[in-house]
Design an enzyme around this catalytic site. Sequence first.
Site, short mmCIF file in Angstrom:
data_model
loop_
_atom_site.label_atom_id
_atom_site.label_comp_id
_atom_site.label_asym_id
_atom_site.label_seq_id
_atom_site.Cartn_x
_atom_site.Cartn_y
_atom_site.Cartn_z
N ASP A 1 58.14 48.90 101.51
CA ASP A 1 56.81 49.50 101.64
C ASP A 1 56.12 49.42 100.29
O ASP A 1 56.71 49.70 99.24
CB ASP A 1 56.91 50.95 102.11
CG ASP A 1 55.57 51.48 102.62
OD1 ASP A 1 55.45 51.72 103.83
OD2 ASP A 1 54.63 51.63 101.79
N ILE A 2 54.84 49.06 100.30
CA ILE A 2 54.07 48.87 99.06
C ILE A 2 53.80 50.21 98.37
O ILE A 2 53.50 50.23 97.17
CB ILE A 2 52.75 48.11 99.37
CG1 ILE A 2 52.23 47.37 98.16
CG2 ILE A 2 51.71 49.02 99.97
CD1 ILE A 2 51.12 46.39 98.47
N ASN B 1 54.96 56.06 113.33
CA ASN B 1 53.69 56.76 113.46
C ASN B 1 52.88 56.10 114.57
O ASN B 1 52.79 54.87 114.62
CB ASN B 1 52.91 56.70 112.14
CG ASN B 1 53.58 57.51 111.04
OD1 ASN B 1 54.04 58.63 111.28
ND2 ASN B 1 53.67 56.95 109.84
N HIS C 1 56.05 49.36 113.74
CA HIS C 1 57.01 49.28 112.64
C HIS C 1 57.76 50.59 112.54
O HIS C 1 57.23 51.66 112.84
CB HIS C 1 56.33 48.95 111.30
CG HIS C 1 55.16 49.82 110.98
ND1 HIS C 1 53.92 49.65 111.57
CD2 HIS C 1 55.03 50.88 110.14
CE1 HIS C 1 53.09 50.57 111.11
NE2 HIS C 1 53.73 51.33 110.24
N HIS D 1 59.58 53.04 109.81
CA HIS D 1 59.83 53.37 108.41
C HIS D 1 61.29 53.79 108.28
O HIS D 1 61.73 54.69 109.01
CB HIS D 1 58.97 54.55 107.96
CG HIS D 1 57.48 54.31 108.01
ND1 HIS D 1 56.73 54.10 106.87
CD2 HIS D 1 56.62 54.28 109.05
CE1 HIS D 1 55.46 53.95 107.22
NE2 HIS D 1 55.35 54.05 108.53
#
Length: 120
Positions: A36-37, A93, A106, A108
């Site tokens: 994750d950025i 989410n 996606h 997390h």
Amino acid sequence: MTEPERDPHCLFCRIIAGELPALKILETASAIAIADINPQAPTHVLVIPRRHISGIAVVTPEDAATLAGIFDLANQVASARGLDQSGYRLVINQGPDAGQSVPHLHIHVLGGRPLQWPPG
Ligand code: AMP
Ligand code: ZN
């Protein structure tokens, strides 16, 4: 499944196609895992199906293999990061109230520190 395999305007489809950079952690035939950025924990990895699915709300029983594939890869990431014993959290989410910002399904993978419950 009514959506196209790939959405040319989708951030994650573009990363999967190699059009945009990402730090790849692991990959399988059906999914990729990238850093994750904007990490929220020492391990914060996104596990993304290669096929474009806009969110968990639109999956159907026909997507069972895709879902199994992303959960399997999420567990592989957690094992590779040594989180098996300490634990980790998988988050999906869905929609505005959950803060979904990228409309491509996606998971997390969060871990490496104690995680608060309930989440904010
Ligand atoms: P969500 O808010 O659940 O849709 O999650 C989207 C996640 O994608 C956020 O945690 C972002 O930090 C992350 N993100 C956005 N752009 C990128 C990118 N180019 N590379 C890696 N992660 C990204
Ligand atoms: Zn996409």
